[in-house]
Design an enzyme around this catalytic site. Structure first.
Site, PDB file in Angstrom:
ATOM      1  N   ASP A 149      10.013   5.418 -10.208  1.00 57.39           N
ATOM      2  CA  ASP A 149       9.558   5.957 -11.496  1.00 57.39           C
ATOM      3  C   ASP A 149      10.145   7.330 -11.794  1.00 57.39           C
ATOM      4  O   ASP A 149      10.156   7.762 -12.951  1.00 57.39           O
ATOM      5  CB  ASP A 149       8.037   6.049 -11.519  1.00 57.39           C
ATOM      6  N   SER A 171       0.818  -1.214   0.000  1.00 54.01           N
ATOM      7  CA  SER A 171       0.000   0.000   0.000  1.00 54.01           C
ATOM      8  C   SER A 171       0.853   1.267   0.000  1.00 54.01           C
ATOM      9  O   SER A 171       1.557   1.542  -0.964  1.00 54.01           O
ATOM     10  CB  SER A 171      -0.945  -0.052   1.206  1.00 54.01           C
ATOM     11  N   LYS A 202      -0.482  -4.032  -3.625  1.00 52.80           N
ATOM     12  CA  LYS A 202      -1.793  -3.453  -3.289  1.00 52.80           C
ATOM     13  C   LYS A 202      -1.870  -2.068  -3.906  1.00 52.80           C
ATOM     14  O   LYS A 202      -1.195  -1.146  -3.475  1.00 52.80           O
ATOM     15  CB  LYS A 202      -1.995  -3.367  -1.777  1.00 52.80           C
TER      16      LYS A 202
END
Length: 538
Positions: free
Chosen positions: A311, A300, A325
């Site tokens: 990223d 999460s 998740k």
């Protein structure tokens, strides 16, 4: 006025009242006007069924429990992370995510039939009042709480209360054989998110966080500031076994590492509406190098931070593939003291990845047993066994290939350490055997550690083979088994020493001792000295 009109007036008024009662009974002040004169057959069906059981069923039935079962049954058919929180659990869950509660501030052990203090919370009310490790609490405000009346739920209610109120404790101190009356003024007790923060070497700081609660960002920022003051230019951010928490807190923490206006993540709701979250100008570690540690239980909000940094080509993600998740929940009150956490959106990393692992409708067992699947297929030992879908391939601004479809795949893979992560050691930790054994050993003679500094203990104290043998006898006595710990001798020594440090000093000491034998930390120490590696990965 004619007699006919006089006759009809009461009828008209009566009819109007009847219509008003009918509308009023169906009125929901959150409804829009176009719904006031409609019925919902699905809701009516459930309400009627519960009423039939309540009034007509042949035996008395607790319809509250039926409602709980019904709500859980509905949520079980949605997704794995939409959950129901009963009224009896909501306060505990709320306190845990808020980051504090009102109480007296002790770590305790239900020793035999008595509440034994392991360690008063540092800076908490009990510490200020003079409670010490090993003290037995016998009475609270004149009520006996040991012996036959020992009940942890009842004791918790007696020790908790309104902030600023006092509770008088009758305490027995074994080290001096004294009975003491100690008044403790209740206060806010933090539930720490940052378990440890210290320097691994002259330039590399370390922060371990166990969840993302309301207080987590402040804790993290305070720890980061202190490490920077101590010379940290690089940071290890340990999110292993961190199940997540508030999305907004994850965004604030990611913001500390990312340059202005960098995309942290975006979410999409049922209607496809996109909402972006960007880094701001307040980040204090934008120039520093960061290593994020993750494993198969990092989920999460932990994955939000790891994905945002990966990223944006910031730092290095080290460890094993994370949980997977990618759903966002919102807590909604149900009006009776209970609540539901309902999935309202999906989140995506800056490159557009959804890292939610596949699931069929509902909470199927295979979803939660994914760890055993990863273990059996060899993924936890070898990165080549990670299942990757080429159709879910994405590229970062600097050309690094990343994948969606079920967790964050680390930049640097570190296999599971089977000498530490095995069923025997994990069971001993879960059962609390290390903590209980160490408490009883300390209780024999705490005075031998008087004057031993935390640094001296961490650097120089050694656990003897005799202590390991005593631990073996303790576990076999408690469990009724005949286990031999020869194969785990070194690991058990580490955990006994770390647990001693926790009970004598603090959680920071525990983590520092554990980390000295951690292969993932060793990997980071090597990477942090290889400037060329960071240039290649970034």
């Amino acid at each position: 006025m004619s007699k006919k009109i006089k006759i009809y007036i009461p009828l008209i008024i009566g009819a109007a009242i009847g219509i008003g009662v009918f509308i009023g009974g169906r009125l929901n002040f959150t409804d829009t006007s176009d719904r006031l004169f409609t019925t919902n057959s699905k809701k009516d069906k459930l309400n009627r069924l519960i009423d039939y059981i309540d009034y007509e069923y042949v035996e008395e039935v607790n319809t509250d429990s039926i409602v709980d079962v019904t709500v859980n049954g509905i949520l079980d058919n949605l997704d794995p992370h939409s959950i129901y929180i009963p009224k009896k659990d909501l306060e505990r869950v709320t306190n845990n995510m808020r980051g504090d509660f009102v109480g007296i501030g002790i770590n305790y052990y239900p020793y035999k039939d008595t509440l034994a203090v392991i360690r008063p919370t540092e800076g908490g009310p009990s510490k200020r009042a003079g409670l010490k490790g090993g003290d037995r609490i016998l009475m609270a405000d004149g009520d006996t709480i040991y012996g036959e009346k020992f009940n942890t739920d009842i004791i918790a209610k007696k020790l908790k209360g309104k902030k600023g109120t006092k509770v008088r404790l009758k305490v027995y101190r074994p080290s001096t054989k004294e009975f003491l009356d100690i008044d403790v003024k209740r206060g806010n007790i933090p539930i720490k998110s940052v378990e440890a923060a210290y320097m691994l070497n002259n330039f590399l700081g370390y922060i371990k966080m166990n969840r993302f609660a309301e207080s987590s960002y402040k804790e993290f920022k305070s720890a980061l500031d202190k490490l920077q003051d101590q010379g940290a230019t690089k940071l290890v951010f340990d999110l292993r076994d961190n199940p997540g928490g508030f999305l907004g807190i994850a965004e604030e923490i990611a913001d500390e590492f990312l340059e202005d206006d960098k995309l942290i993540l975006f979410t999409k709701n049922k209607k496809g509406k996109r909402q972006n979250a960007y880094a701001t100008s307040r980040g204090d570690f934008e120039e520093g190098e960061v290593f994020v540690l993750i494993n198969e239980s990092s989920a999460s909000a932990s994955e939000v931070v790891a994905g945002a940094l990966q990223d944006n080509d910031k730092g290095v993600i080290v460890g094993r593939r994370s949980y997977g998740k990618g759903l966002v929940q919102r807590e909604m009150a149900l009006g009776d003291g209970s609540a539901v956490r309902l999935t309202v959106a999906r989140y995506y990393t800056p490159t557009g990845r959804s890292i939610q692992k596949p699931y069929e409708n509902g909470k199927n067992k295979s979803y939660f047993r994914d760890y055993y699947k990863r273990m059996s297929n060899g993924e936890l030992l070898n990165s080549e066994n990670i299942e990757i879908e080429d159709s879910l391939k994405f590229t970062t601004p600097k050309g690094k290939v990343v994948y969606g479809g079920g967790g964050i795949i680390p930049d640097v893979f570190v296999p599971i350490d089977k000498s530490v992560e095995n069923e025997t050691i994990n069971y001993l930790k879960r059962a609390g055997h290390f903590g209980y054994f160490v408490f009883e050993e300390l209780d024999k003679n705490r005075a031998i550690y008087d004057g031993v500094s935390k640094r001296d203990f961490i650097d120089n104290f050694s656990v003897s083979d005799d202590i390991v043998l005593a631990f073996q006898k303790y576990v076999n006595r408690v469990e009724g088994t005949n286990i031999n710990f020869v194969a785990f001798n070194t690991t058990i020594k580490v955990f006994i020493k770390a647990t001693l440090a926790r009970q004598l000093y603090d959680d920071n000491a525990y983590e520092e001792i554990i980390n000295r034998n951690d292969i993932m930390i060793d990997e980071v120490l090597t990477l942090s000295e290889e400037e060329s590696f960071l240039e290649v990965t970034n």
